[in-house]
Design a protein around this motif. Structure first.
Motif, mmCIF file in Angstrom:
data_model
loop_
_atom_site.group_PDB
_atom_site.id
_atom_site.type_symbol
_atom_site.label_atom_id
_atom_site.label_comp_id
_atom_site.label_asym_id
_atom_site.label_seq_id
_atom_site.Cartn_x
_atom_site.Cartn_y
_atom_site.Cartn_z
ATOM 1 N N LEU A 224 -3.742 12.547 -0.791
ATOM 2 C CA LEU A 224 -2.361 12.676 -0.330
ATOM 3 C C LEU A 224 -2.100 14.081 0.208
ATOM 4 O O LEU A 224 -1.379 14.248 1.196
ATOM 5 C CB LEU A 224 -1.378 12.335 -1.441
ATOM 6 C CG LEU A 224 0.100 12.453 -1.063
ATOM 7 C CD1 LEU A 224 0.454 11.527 0.094
ATOM 8 C CD2 LEU A 224 0.976 12.175 -2.276
ATOM 9 N N ALA A 225 -2.699 15.085 -0.400
ATOM 10 C CA ALA A 225 -2.516 16.463 0.083
ATOM 11 C C ALA A 225 -3.036 16.607 1.506
ATOM 12 O O ALA A 225 -2.405 17.248 2.348
ATOM 13 C CB ALA A 225 -3.205 17.455 -0.851
ATOM 14 N N CYS B 173 -10.706 8.508 -2.324
ATOM 15 C CA CYS B 173 -10.734 9.194 -3.615
ATOM 16 C C CYS B 173 -11.591 8.386 -4.579
ATOM 17 O O CYS B 173 -11.574 7.154 -4.546
ATOM 18 C CB CYS B 173 -9.334 9.329 -4.200
ATOM 19 S SG CYS B 173 -8.217 10.312 -3.212
ATOM 20 N N ARG C 70 1.347 16.081 -10.843
ATOM 21 C CA ARG C 70 1.336 15.728 -9.423
ATOM 22 C C ARG C 70 1.421 16.958 -8.531
ATOM 23 O O ARG C 70 0.629 17.127 -7.594
ATOM 24 C CB ARG C 70 2.491 14.769 -9.117
ATOM 25 C CG ARG C 70 2.537 14.329 -7.681
ATOM 26 C CD ARG C 70 3.702 13.351 -7.443
ATOM 27 N NE ARG C 70 3.600 12.723 -6.148
ATOM 28 C CZ ARG C 70 4.095 13.234 -5.026
ATOM 29 N NH1 ARG C 70 4.738 14.389 -5.048
ATOM 30 N NH2 ARG C 70 3.946 12.596 -3.877
ATOM 31 N N THR D 70 -4.242 21.123 -1.492
ATOM 32 C CA THR D 70 -3.770 21.717 -0.234
ATOM 33 C C THR D 70 -4.454 23.050 0.014
ATOM 34 O O THR D 70 -4.930 23.326 1.120
ATOM 35 C CB THR D 70 -2.235 21.887 -0.262
ATOM 36 O OG1 THR D 70 -1.635 20.595 -0.339
ATOM 37 C CG2 THR D 70 -1.737 22.628 0.968
ATOM 38 N N GLU E 50 -2.049 12.049 -9.429
ATOM 39 C CA GLU E 50 -1.881 11.833 -7.986
ATOM 40 C C GLU E 50 -3.250 11.716 -7.330
ATOM 41 O O GLU E 50 -4.244 12.224 -7.845
ATOM 42 C CB GLU E 50 -1.115 12.997 -7.342
ATOM 43 C CG GLU E 50 -0.728 12.789 -5.889
ATOM 44 C CD GLU E 50 0.032 11.500 -5.633
ATOM 45 O OE1 GLU E 50 -0.622 10.489 -5.285
ATOM 46 O OE2 GLU E 50 1.265 11.498 -5.792
ATOM 47 N N PHE E 51 -3.278 11.030 -6.188
ATOM 48 C CA PHE E 51 -4.492 10.942 -5.390
ATOM 49 C C PHE E 51 -4.670 12.254 -4.620
ATOM 50 O O PHE E 51 -3.758 12.668 -3.894
ATOM 51 C CB PHE E 51 -4.401 9.792 -4.379
ATOM 52 C CG PHE E 51 -4.398 8.432 -5.004
ATOM 53 C CD1 PHE E 51 -5.580 7.882 -5.482
ATOM 54 C CD2 PHE E 51 -3.221 7.705 -5.099
ATOM 55 C CE1 PHE E 51 -5.589 6.614 -6.056
ATOM 56 C CE2 PHE E 51 -3.227 6.439 -5.665
ATOM 57 C CZ PHE E 51 -4.407 5.894 -6.141
ATOM 58 N N LEU F 31 -1.470 18.382 -5.907
ATOM 59 C CA LEU F 31 -1.198 18.528 -4.475
ATOM 60 C C LEU F 31 -1.324 19.976 -4.021
ATOM 61 O O LEU F 31 -1.893 20.254 -2.963
ATOM 62 C CB LEU F 31 0.182 17.971 -4.134
ATOM 63 C CG LEU F 31 0.327 16.452 -4.283
ATOM 64 C CD1 LEU F 31 1.768 16.031 -4.027
ATOM 65 C CD2 LEU F 31 -0.635 15.712 -3.380
ATOM 66 N N ARG G 116 -3.310 14.171 3.720
ATOM 67 C CA ARG G 116 -2.389 13.430 4.594
ATOM 68 C C ARG G 116 -1.185 14.298 4.948
ATOM 69 O O ARG G 116 -0.746 14.341 6.088
ATOM 70 C CB ARG G 116 -1.921 12.147 3.919
ATOM 71 C CG ARG G 116 -2.973 11.104 3.788
ATOM 72 C CD ARG G 116 -3.143 10.277 5.034
ATOM 73 N NE ARG G 116 -4.161 9.258 4.804
ATOM 74 C CZ ARG G 116 -5.315 9.206 5.436
ATOM 75 N NH1 ARG G 116 -5.606 10.082 6.365
ATOM 76 N NH2 ARG G 116 -6.180 8.268 5.156
ATOM 77 N N LYS G 117 -0.665 15.020 3.956
ATOM 78 C CA LYS G 117 0.496 15.881 4.190
ATOM 79 C C LYS G 117 0.157 17.057 5.105
ATOM 80 O O LYS G 117 1.050 17.642 5.709
ATOM 81 C CB LYS G 117 1.063 16.379 2.863
ATOM 82 C CG LYS G 117 1.749 15.295 2.052
ATOM 83 C CD LYS G 117 2.241 15.833 0.715
ATOM 84 C CE LYS G 117 2.996 14.777 -0.032
ATOM 85 N NZ LYS G 117 4.427 15.023 -0.028
ATOM 86 N N HIS H 6 -3.807 12.323 9.426
ATOM 87 C CA HIS H 6 -3.247 10.981 9.515
ATOM 88 C C HIS H 6 -4.249 9.932 9.968
ATOM 89 O O HIS H 6 -4.219 8.799 9.489
ATOM 90 C CB HIS H 6 -2.023 10.979 10.435
ATOM 91 C CG HIS H 6 -0.961 11.918 9.986
ATOM 92 N ND1 HIS H 6 -0.279 11.768 8.801
ATOM 93 C CD2 HIS H 6 -0.474 13.061 10.545
ATOM 94 C CE1 HIS H 6 0.580 12.751 8.657
ATOM 95 N NE2 HIS H 6 0.481 13.560 9.699
#
Length: 119
Positions: A59-60, A73, A16, A24, A55-56, A20, A62-63, A67
């Motif tokens: 998500l990176a 994915c 994970r 990123t 992990e998707f 990420l 989104r972080k 948003h």
């Protein structure tokens, strides 16, 4: 104008944190090299090779503040002999840059995928 930007990175392991971290780095480089903000991004499609499931990749993003940007994915097709542990992206963006000035980003082992456009 709407442009598509390609990118890819090879992830160290199906972990994970590794996914990420790698994504990123990739998203940050795409945004930086093309002088973009999240307001310029229309959508991003992420694909991952079938050996990355921890992990998707989205998500990176989104972080990083994506948003209200549509993200999706998908699994890359499992081609025998293909480079393992790769996350790819295609970002659709609004930019005034001519197509020739769009910078596609290939990091780590993924540079081998597109030596013709990797920068």
């Amino acid at each position: 104008m709407v442009r598509a930007i390609r990118g890819a990175t090879q992830i160290e392991s199906d972990d994970r944190d590794a996914i990420l971290s790698g994504v990123t780095e990739l998203v940050t480089e795409v945004m930086s090299r093309n002088e973009l903000t999240t307001d310029d991004v229309i959508s991003v499609i992420f694909t991952a090779t079938p050996d990355l499931t921890a992990e998707f990749p989205a998500l990176a993003a989104r972080k990083l503040g994506f948003h209200d940007v549509p993200l999706i994915c998908a699994s890359e097709i499992d081609v025998p002999g293909a480079l393992p542990r790769v996350v790819r992206l295609m970002a659709h963006v609004e930019t005034d840059r001519p197509r020739q000035q769009v910078q596609h980003v290939y990091l780590r082992g993924a540079v081998a995928l597109r030596v013709d456009i990797a920068q």
